[in-house]
Each structure stands twice: as structure tokens, then as C-alpha cells.
Design a protein around this motif. Structure first.
Motif, mmCIF file in Angstrom:
data_model
loop_
_atom_site.group_PDB
_atom_site.id
_atom_site.type_symbol
_atom_site.label_atom_id
_atom_site.label_comp_id
_atom_site.label_asym_id
_atom_site.label_seq_id
_atom_site.Cartn_x
_atom_site.Cartn_y
_atom_site.Cartn_z
ATOM 1 N N LEU A 25 4.513 -106.856 -13.270
ATOM 2 C CA LEU A 25 5.040 -105.826 -12.065
ATOM 3 C C LEU A 25 4.736 -105.920 -10.990
ATOM 4 C CD1 LEU A 25 7.224 -103.841 -12.679
ATOM 5 C CD2 LEU A 25 5.207 -101.901 -12.149
ATOM 6 N N LEU A 26 3.219 -106.229 -10.289
ATOM 7 C CA LEU A 26 2.676 -106.854 -9.214
ATOM 8 C C LEU A 26 3.724 -107.883 -8.653
ATOM 9 C CD1 LEU A 26 -0.602 -105.588 -9.502
ATOM 10 C CD2 LEU A 26 1.008 -103.999 -8.466
ATOM 11 N N ARG A 27 3.803 -109.106 -9.396
ATOM 12 C CA ARG A 27 4.511 -110.125 -9.115
ATOM 13 C C ARG A 27 5.490 -110.709 -8.914
ATOM 14 N NH1 ARG A 27 0.232 -112.686 -12.985
ATOM 15 N NH2 ARG A 27 1.677 -112.412 -14.667
ATOM 16 N N GLU A 28 5.902 -109.543 -9.819
ATOM 17 C CA GLU A 28 7.804 -109.419 -10.014
ATOM 18 C C GLU A 28 7.989 -108.749 -8.031
ATOM 19 O OE1 GLU A 28 12.053 -109.505 -10.750
ATOM 20 O OE2 GLU A 28 10.185 -110.239 -11.066
ATOM 21 N N THR A 29 7.489 -107.599 -7.698
ATOM 22 C CA THR A 29 7.821 -106.730 -6.918
ATOM 23 C C THR A 29 7.205 -108.222 -5.477
ATOM 24 O OG1 THR A 29 5.688 -105.908 -6.851
ATOM 25 C CG2 THR A 29 8.019 -104.464 -7.909
ATOM 26 N N TYR A 30 6.336 -108.834 -6.111
ATOM 27 C CA TYR A 30 6.080 -109.608 -4.407
ATOM 28 C C TYR A 30 6.903 -110.578 -4.105
ATOM 29 C CZ TYR A 30 4.422 -112.932 -1.579
ATOM 30 O OH TYR A 30 3.617 -114.258 -0.644
ATOM 31 N N ARG A 31 7.552 -111.397 -5.354
ATOM 32 C CA ARG A 31 8.680 -112.030 -5.766
ATOM 33 C C ARG A 31 10.028 -111.417 -4.502
ATOM 34 N NH1 ARG A 31 12.990 -114.034 -7.923
ATOM 35 N NH2 ARG A 31 12.854 -112.286 -9.614
ATOM 36 N N LEU A 32 10.459 -110.441 -5.302
ATOM 37 C CA LEU A 32 11.247 -109.988 -4.883
ATOM 38 C C LEU A 32 11.275 -109.346 -2.741
ATOM 39 C CD1 LEU A 32 13.175 -107.815 -7.889
ATOM 40 C CD2 LEU A 32 13.492 -110.111 -6.556
ATOM 41 N N ASN A 33 10.553 -109.060 -2.297
ATOM 42 C CA ASN A 33 9.323 -108.664 -1.240
ATOM 43 C C ASN A 33 9.276 -109.771 -0.211
ATOM 44 O OD1 ASN A 33 11.173 -105.913 -1.254
ATOM 45 N ND2 ASN A 33 9.054 -106.095 -2.564
ATOM 46 N N LYS A 34 9.239 -110.813 -0.622
ATOM 47 C CA LYS A 34 8.453 -111.625 -0.149
ATOM 48 C C LYS A 34 8.468 -112.219 0.808
ATOM 49 C CE LYS A 34 9.043 -116.197 -2.553
ATOM 50 N NZ LYS A 34 8.791 -116.956 -3.353
ATOM 51 N N GLN A 35 10.255 -112.157 1.136
ATOM 52 C CA GLN A 35 10.316 -113.137 2.371
ATOM 53 C C GLN A 35 10.587 -112.728 3.040
ATOM 54 O OE1 GLN A 35 13.176 -115.507 1.262
ATOM 55 N NE2 GLN A 35 12.602 -116.501 3.581
ATOM 56 N N GLY A 36 10.290 -111.297 3.921
ATOM 57 C CA GLY A 36 10.211 -111.333 4.949
ATOM 58 C C GLY A 36 8.355 -111.808 5.620
ATOM 59 N N VAL A 37 7.184 -111.236 4.772
ATOM 60 C CA VAL A 37 6.701 -112.057 5.136
ATOM 61 C C VAL A 37 5.614 -113.668 5.195
ATOM 62 C CG1 VAL A 37 4.044 -112.699 3.806
ATOM 63 C CG2 VAL A 37 4.751 -110.273 3.611
ATOM 64 N N THR A 38 7.132 -114.088 4.717
ATOM 65 C CA THR A 38 6.648 -115.634 4.453
ATOM 66 C C THR A 38 6.915 -116.075 5.833
ATOM 67 O OG1 THR A 38 8.151 -116.393 3.128
ATOM 68 C CG2 THR A 38 6.720 -116.434 2.588
ATOM 69 N N ASP A 39 8.475 -115.395 6.478
ATOM 70 C CA ASP A 39 9.469 -115.600 7.328
ATOM 71 C C ASP A 39 8.704 -115.572 8.989
ATOM 72 O OD1 ASP A 39 11.252 -117.007 6.191
ATOM 73 O OD2 ASP A 39 12.639 -114.938 5.820
ATOM 74 N N ARG A 40 7.589 -114.046 8.983
ATOM 75 C CA ARG A 40 7.382 -114.046 10.329
ATOM 76 C C ARG A 40 5.742 -114.133 10.137
ATOM 77 N NH1 ARG A 40 10.599 -109.337 8.454
ATOM 78 N NH2 ARG A 40 12.551 -109.107 9.322
ATOM 79 N N ALA A 41 4.685 -114.237 9.061
ATOM 80 C CA ALA A 41 3.556 -114.844 9.038
ATOM 81 C C ALA A 41 2.883 -116.282 10.432
ATOM 82 C CB ALA A 41 3.012 -115.645 7.629
ATOM 83 N N GLY A 42 3.853 -117.010 10.443
ATOM 84 C CA GLY A 42 3.071 -117.815 11.100
ATOM 85 C C GLY A 42 1.991 -118.296 11.767
ATOM 86 N N ALA A 43 1.228 -118.588 9.537
ATOM 87 C CA ALA A 43 0.082 -119.537 9.716
ATOM 88 C C ALA A 43 0.593 -118.992 8.316
ATOM 89 C CB ALA A 43 -0.940 -118.364 10.196
ATOM 90 N N SER A 44 -0.559 -119.741 7.836
ATOM 91 C CA SER A 44 -1.372 -119.735 5.931
ATOM 92 C C SER A 44 -2.020 -118.434 5.289
ATOM 93 C CB SER A 44 -1.606 -121.173 5.533
ATOM 94 O OG SER A 44 -0.633 -122.400 5.417
ATOM 95 N N PHE A 45 -1.391 -118.275 4.281
ATOM 96 C CA PHE A 45 -2.861 -116.524 4.197
ATOM 97 C C PHE A 45 -2.974 -117.361 2.849
ATOM 98 C CE2 PHE A 45 -1.104 -114.911 8.389
ATOM 99 C CZ PHE A 45 -1.858 -114.497 8.404
#
Length: 135
Positions: free
Chosen positions: A70-90
Motif C-alpha cells: 500500500l505504501l509503495r503504491e501510494t508513493y508510486r502514484l504521487n512521486k511525480q511532484g517530488v521527482t520534478d521539484r527535488a532538484g537533488a538526489s535523495f
């Protein structure tokens, strides 16, 4: 818009996981906690993620695995905002802190809040990334 959760995005390095818990920062939105650390990752991956559920709270592996899926699925569906705006590797570790098996709707809402909180905290630390974070 790639919504896969590829092998390159999974955090598996024991060194990096150790660094995450020794040097990492965290944000919480109950029942989730995100521990993160800025790091150099191999390849073009911007974020590597692992999930964890306490064996002490959920004795049955079936329950722990259900929550992790459940956690992996919710992250997968919402990760786009983080990967676009993070600017660095985390490197991220998402921990489940609750005592009951959650439903999808609540987990999805809390994951969005958690990722939004992470982006706000990161933009405070790096003033060059001041922009509105909407999901």
C-alpha cells in the motif's frame, strides 16, 4: 509521465540506509514518517525509496506485506511532484507508525501531505527552490 516504480528507484544499499538513519532528517504526518538524506545516487535516478513496517506492531508477515504494498503504491502514484521539484538526489525511507491496517484512501491522503511537507521543508533549507508545491 512515467509512473513505474523501477528497480533503480528502490533503496537497497545497506550503507545508504545506515547513513539515512544516522544523518537523515525526517518529517511526519501520522501514521507515516519520511526519513530522508541528500546524497549522490548512481544513474539518472533522482530519488531512491524503501518502506518499512514494524514487526513488533504487526506480527503477521501478511499484514506487514499488505501495508508495504500500500505504501509503495501510494508513493508510486504521487512521486511525480517530488521527482520534478527535488532538484537533488535523495534517499527516502517511509515508515508506517500506526497500529491498525490502513485503508487506501487514508494512506493516499497522508502520503500526499507527507510529500508536500517534505518539499516545503526542503524549499526552506534551499531558498533558490521557493515555488508553490501543489499535488
Amino acid at each position: 509521465m512515467d509512473q513505474r516504480f523501477s528497480k533503480a528507484e528502490k533503496l537497497k544499499s545497506k550503507k545508504l540506509i545506515g547513513k539515512l538513519f544516522s544523518e537523515g532528517k525526517s518529517v511526519s504526518r501520522f501514521p507515516l514518517r519520511l526519513v530522508y538524506v541528500k546524497t549522490e545516487l548512481p544513474g539518472a535516478t533522482g530519488v531512491q525509496v524503501a518502506v518499512s513496517v514494524s514487526k513488533r506492531r504487526f506480527r503477521k508477515a501478511v499484514d506487514r506485506n499488505r501495508i508495504k504494498r500500500l505504501l509503495r503504491e501510494t508513493y508510486r502514484l504521487n512521486k511525480q511532484g517530488v521527482t520534478d521539484r527535488a532538484g537533488a538526489s535523495f534517499a527516502f525511507m517511509i515508515l508506517y507508525l500506526g497500529k491498525e491496517i490502513p485503508d487506501y484512501a487514508k494512506t493516499d491522503r497522508k502520503m500526499k501531505e507527507l510529500l508536500h511537507l517534505f518539499l516545503e521543508k526542503e524549499s526552506e533549507e534551499d531558498p533558490s527552490k521557493k515555488e508553490a508545491h501543489e499535488f
